[in-house]
Write an enzyme that holds these catalytic residues in place. Structure first.
Site, PDB file in Angstrom:
ATOM      1  N   GLU A  61      11.500  -0.541  -9.425  1.00 21.73           N
ATOM      2  CA  GLU A  61      10.153  -0.158  -9.824  1.00 21.73           C
ATOM      3  C   GLU A  61      10.045   1.329 -10.139  1.00 21.73           C
ATOM      4  OE1 GLU A  61       5.606  -0.660  -8.156  1.00 21.73           O
ATOM      5  OE2 GLU A  61       7.185  -0.100  -6.752  1.00 21.73           O
TER       6      GLU A  61
ATOM      7  N   GLU B 148      -8.945  -9.885  -4.016  1.00 19.50           N
ATOM      8  CA  GLU B 148      -8.765  -8.450  -3.802  1.00 19.50           C
ATOM      9  C   GLU B 148      -9.868  -7.924  -2.880  1.00 19.50           C
ATOM     10  OE1 GLU B 148      -6.460  -6.519  -7.570  1.00 19.50           O
ATOM     11  OE2 GLU B 148      -8.630  -6.753  -7.778  1.00 19.50           O
TER      12      GLU B 148
ATOM     13  N   SER C 192      11.320   3.440  -4.619  1.00 23.34           N
ATOM     14  CA  SER C 192      12.330   3.217  -3.571  1.00 23.34           C
ATOM     15  C   SER C 192      13.646   2.855  -4.237  1.00 23.34           C
ATOM     16  CB  SER C 192      11.874   2.101  -2.621  1.00 23.34           C
ATOM     17  OG  SER C 192      12.780   1.953  -1.546  1.00 23.34           O
ATOM     18  N   PRO C 193      14.323   3.826  -4.868  1.00 20.59           N
ATOM     19  CA  PRO C 193      15.475   3.521  -5.715  1.00 20.59           C
ATOM     20  C   PRO C 193      16.698   2.999  -4.985  1.00 20.59           C
ATOM     21  CG  PRO C 193      15.208   5.900  -5.473  1.00 20.59           C
ATOM     22  CD  PRO C 193      13.995   5.261  -4.865  1.00 20.59           C
TER      23      PRO C 193
END
Length: 201
Positions: free
Chosen positions: A137, A158, A131-132
């Protein structure tokens, strides 16, 4: 979050940021939030006309997503409860890079921890930014083959279980909207489009 007048808010974090789009110089950086796996910073960018604009960026160390293909051609997906989505999603195994850990090693470790499978062959595929617009990331993608099954070593808390499907079923699940996790969709479709016809797994 630090108070507005806190000197810690001016903490420099530029070394964790990738080059800014267009190589706009960063004139100031302040820390807004420091969490366990990410932090939020505000950067001030000098525009060519001299104006300064502020952008909020989530700094993330990066992650891996693994496409495990079993000797019989089935794929090891997982069912993973995601609190942010409020439900269990069908995904490929994945995980966050640890400090100083090469992405390939992260992929080997996460595959073993989440699914129990150990891969004798790990091949890197093209990665991508998740998600630039707001997030640094970068997702590293790995194909894992020649798998040997062991017991998973999942972390406390988890909620994960293995979910083995055929390749055709995985494609059908994407078509039906049953795989909603973007990194999993991207990795599966990339492999299907560019690799599968010539792969020898």
């Amino acid at each position: 979050m630090y108070p507005t007048n806190s000197p810690k808010q001016r903490q420099t974090t530029r070394q964790f940021l990738p080059p800014c789009p267009g190589n706009l110089p960063v004139t100031a950086t302040r820390l807004l939030l420091n969490a366990k796996r990410f932090r939020v910073v505000e950067v001030e960018l000098a525009q060519p006309d001299g104006d300064i604009v502020a952008r909020q960026i989530i700094e993330h160390p990066g992650a891996v997503v693994i496409l495990p293909i079993l000797p019989d051609g089935n794929i090891c997906l997982i069912r993973n409860f995601r609190p942010a989505a409020g439900k269990t999603l069908v995904e490929l195994p994945a995980g966050t890079l640890e400090p100083g850990e090469p992405p390939r090693q992260t992929a080997i470790r996460e595959l073993r921890e989440e699914t129990g499978y150990a891969a004798s062959k790990v091949t890197e595929l093209p990665g991508f930014y998740t998600s630039p617009g707001i997030l640094t990331e970068r997702m590293h993608v790995f194909l894992a083959t020649e798998l040997v099954e062991h017991s998973p070593e999942r972390e406390a808390g988890e909620d994960i279980e293995n979910f083995l499907v055929s390749w055709d079923e995985a494609m059908a699940m994407i078509e039906r909207g049953e795989i909603e996790d973007a990194k999993s969709v991207a990795a599966l479709l990339y492999y299907d489009r560019f690799c599968r016809s010539t792969a020898a797994v």
